[in-house]
Design an enzyme around this catalytic site. Structure first.
Site, PDB file in Angstrom:
ATOM      1  N   ASP A 236       0.855  -1.191   0.000  1.00 32.53           N
ATOM      2  CA  ASP A 236       0.000   0.000   0.000  1.00 32.53           C
ATOM      3  C   ASP A 236       0.895   1.248   0.000  1.00 32.53           C
ATOM      4  O   ASP A 236       1.818   1.357   0.818  1.00 32.53           O
ATOM      5  CB  ASP A 236      -0.853  -0.056   1.283  1.00 32.53           C
ATOM      6  CG  ASP A 236      -1.944   0.989   1.318  1.00 32.53           C
ATOM      7  OD1 ASP A 236      -2.405   1.426   0.245  1.00 32.53           O
ATOM      8  OD2 ASP A 236      -2.355   1.369   2.440  1.00 32.53           O
TER       9      ASP A 236
ATOM     10  N   HIS B 147      -7.926   9.863   3.786  1.00 33.48           N
ATOM     11  CA  HIS B 147      -7.429   8.917   4.793  1.00 33.48           C
ATOM     12  C   HIS B 147      -7.791   9.367   6.211  1.00 33.48           C
ATOM     13  O   HIS B 147      -7.937  10.555   6.469  1.00 33.48           O
ATOM     14  CB  HIS B 147      -5.908   8.783   4.682  1.00 33.48           C
ATOM     15  CG  HIS B 147      -5.476   8.092   3.425  1.00 33.48           C
ATOM     16  ND1 HIS B 147      -4.827   8.718   2.400  1.00 33.48           N
ATOM     17  CD2 HIS B 147      -5.626   6.796   3.025  1.00 33.48           C
ATOM     18  CE1 HIS B 147      -4.584   7.853   1.427  1.00 33.48           C
ATOM     19  NE2 HIS B 147      -5.059   6.676   1.775  1.00 33.48           N
TER      20      HIS B 147
ATOM     21  N   HIS C 190      -9.162   4.785  -2.275  1.00 32.20           N
ATOM     22  CA  HIS C 190      -8.476   4.830  -0.973  1.00 32.20           C
ATOM     23  C   HIS C 190      -9.372   5.598   0.005  1.00 32.20           C
ATOM     24  O   HIS C 190     -10.412   6.135  -0.364  1.00 32.20           O
ATOM     25  CB  HIS C 190      -7.126   5.548  -1.119  1.00 32.20           C
ATOM     26  CG  HIS C 190      -6.080   4.673  -1.708  1.00 32.20           C
ATOM     27  ND1 HIS C 190      -4.979   4.275  -1.002  1.00 32.20           N
ATOM     28  CD2 HIS C 190      -5.985   4.098  -2.935  1.00 32.20           C
ATOM     29  CE1 HIS C 190      -4.247   3.481  -1.774  1.00 32.20           C
ATOM     30  NE2 HIS C 190      -4.822   3.365  -2.951  1.00 32.20           N
TER      31      HIS C 190
HETATM   32  P1  13P Z   1      -8.962   4.753   5.591  1.00 32.10           P
HETATM   33  O1  13P Z   1      -8.077   5.649   6.396  1.00 32.10           O
HETATM   34  O2  13P Z   1     -10.213   5.475   5.173  1.00 32.10           O
HETATM   35  O3  13P Z   1      -9.235   3.470   6.237  1.00 32.10           O
HETATM   36  O4  13P Z   1      -8.176   4.440   4.219  1.00 32.10           O
HETATM   37  C1  13P Z   1      -7.212   3.436   4.160  1.00 32.10           C
HETATM   38  C2  13P Z   1      -6.416   3.478   2.910  1.00 32.10           C
HETATM   39  O5  13P Z   1      -6.727   4.125   1.932  1.00 32.10           O
HETATM   40  C3  13P Z   1      -5.191   2.676   2.873  1.00 32.10           C
HETATM   41  O6  13P Z   1      -4.445   2.900   1.720  1.00 32.10           O
HETATM   42  O1  G3H Z   2      -3.332   4.870   3.733  1.00 26.64           O
HETATM   43  C1  G3H Z   2      -2.635   4.483   4.647  1.00 26.64           C
HETATM   44  C2  G3H Z   2      -3.025   3.319   5.467  1.00 26.64           C
HETATM   45  O2  G3H Z   2      -4.112   3.630   6.297  1.00 26.64           O
HETATM   46  C3  G3H Z   2      -1.832   2.828   6.216  1.00 26.64           C
HETATM   47  O3  G3H Z   2      -1.499   3.683   7.224  1.00 26.64           O
HETATM   48  O4  G3H Z   2       0.905   4.308   6.969  1.00 26.64           O
HETATM   49  O5  G3H Z   2      -0.239   4.351   9.216  1.00 26.64           O
HETATM   50  O6  G3H Z   2       0.298   2.177   8.099  1.00 26.64           O
HETATM   51  P1  G3H Z   2      -0.045   3.625   7.926  1.00 26.64           P
HETATM   52 ZN    ZN Z   3      -4.533   4.871   0.929  1.00 31.76          ZN
END
Ligand code: 13P
Ligand code: G3H
Ligand code: ZN
Length: 312
Positions: free
Chosen positions: A83, A181, A214
């Site tokens: 990701d 996010h 996302h």
């Molecule tokens: P959320 O923060 O809405 O759960 O999105 C997660 C995400 O896009 C991870 O790449």
């Molecule tokens: O989009 C990001 C995901 O929610 C992952 O978050 O970088 O804190 O692991 P993180």
């Molecule tokens: Zn994301």
């Protein structure tokens, strides 16, 4: 079955009018909760690992946890996805290290640079049988939502998508249509509304091409309340309405990313547990209900939001 790429999954999702859930994993309990729900609901699933997750849990631990889930859930297809890969090197390390899918997120770079770095990742990934998600447009944050002109500048520009996809060869495309996010996606008192006009224009220009969303947690208010009731402070946490995500899943959106909701369920449950059992200190005792609640939340997403139950 062994780990798979998302190619077949997305083809079926596109034509079936549903989306596959992409859930972030950081530890054993989260992997177990997600995959047990998917196994019981016979749903395909994407387990995704961020740069932060690799820094926290270590690449090898995460790969082995996911491999354990593959053994425990032999009848459902599972993708292991990076990701928000931030560089060619991070993507290469995951491609070399057992992932079947990577995201290169160069969306903050100028258009030409985004194309260049994405194409480089695609060439390496495809040579190794791995698929690539790219991103065009920047996800709006809460601040952007109140400023209409800045807001508009962050959405994906549909007129750019054909050139981007044909020049990069990416396999799926994340677009910005108003999701963001984290747990504070919309300003309180405003009506959350995704830009379906942009999604429709993008999908007209990219027929049969899988689109990714996302920032698609719905931030269940029951868990926000649980956090706040048991010592937390998350005032005004608000997410994407689930019916809008369901609608997106019925269109060209084939992958929906959910992370914050799982964090919220885990944290709320553990806060409640400690408030009710101040004398307990065995991690298994508080991780068990947290894992059970994440599992039920994932089940709810599969059945009521993504529509991918029974599609493995
Ligand atoms: P959320 O923060 O809405 O759960 O999105 C997660 C995400 O896009 C991870 O790449
Ligand atoms: O989009 C990001 C995901 O929610 C992952 O978050 O970088 O804190 O692991 P993180
Ligand atoms: Zn994301």
């Amino acid at each position: 079955m062994a780990l798979v790429t998302s190619t077949e999954m997305f083809k079926k999702a596109y034509h079936g009018g549903y989306a596959v859930g992409a859930f972030n994993v950081n530890n054993m309990e989260i992997v177990q909760a997600i995959t047990e729900a998917c196994r019981e609901e016979n749903a395909p699933v994407i387990l995704q690992v961020s740069k932060g997750a690799r820094a926290y849990a270590n690449h090898t631990y995460l790969v082995k946890l996911v491999e354990a889930a593959v053994i425990e859930c032999p009848n459902i297809p599972i993708v292991l996805h990076l990701d928000h890969g931030d560089s060619f090197e991070t993507c290469k390390s995951c491609i070399d290290g057992g992932f079947t899918s990577v995201m290169i997120d160069a969306s903050s770079k100028p258009f030409a640079e985004n194309i260049e770095i994405t194409r480089k990742v695609v060439e390496y990934a495809h040579d190794h049988g791995v698929v690539v998600e790219a991103e065009l447009g920047a996800l709006a944050g809460v601040e952007d939502e109140v400023n209409v002109s800045a807001d508009h500048a962050h959405y994906t520009r549909p007129e750019e998508v054909e050139e981007f996809v044909s020049k990069t060869g990416c396999d799926s495309l994340a677009i910005a249509i108003g999701t963001s996010h984290g747990a504070y996606k919309f300003k309180q008192g405003t009506k959350p509304q995704l830009r379906f006009d942009i999604l429709e224009e993008v999908s007209k220009r990219l027929p049969e091409f899988p689109i990714v969303l996302h920032g698609s947690s719905s931030v269940p208010q029951e868990y926000v309340e649980m956090v706040n009731t048991y010592g937390g402070a998350m005032p005004g946490a608000i997410g994407v309405p689930e019916e809008q995500l369901r609608h997106a899943a019925s269109l060209a959106v084939c992958k929906i990313n959910i992370d914050s909701d799982l964090r919220l369920a885990m944290t709320g449950t553990i806060r409640k547990f400690f408030a009710e059992h101040p004398d307990k200190f065995d991690p298994r005792e508080y991780l068990k209900p947290a894992r059970a609640n994440i599992k039920e939340l994932v089940r709810h997403k599969l059945v009521n939001v993504l529509g991918c139950n029974g599609k493995a």
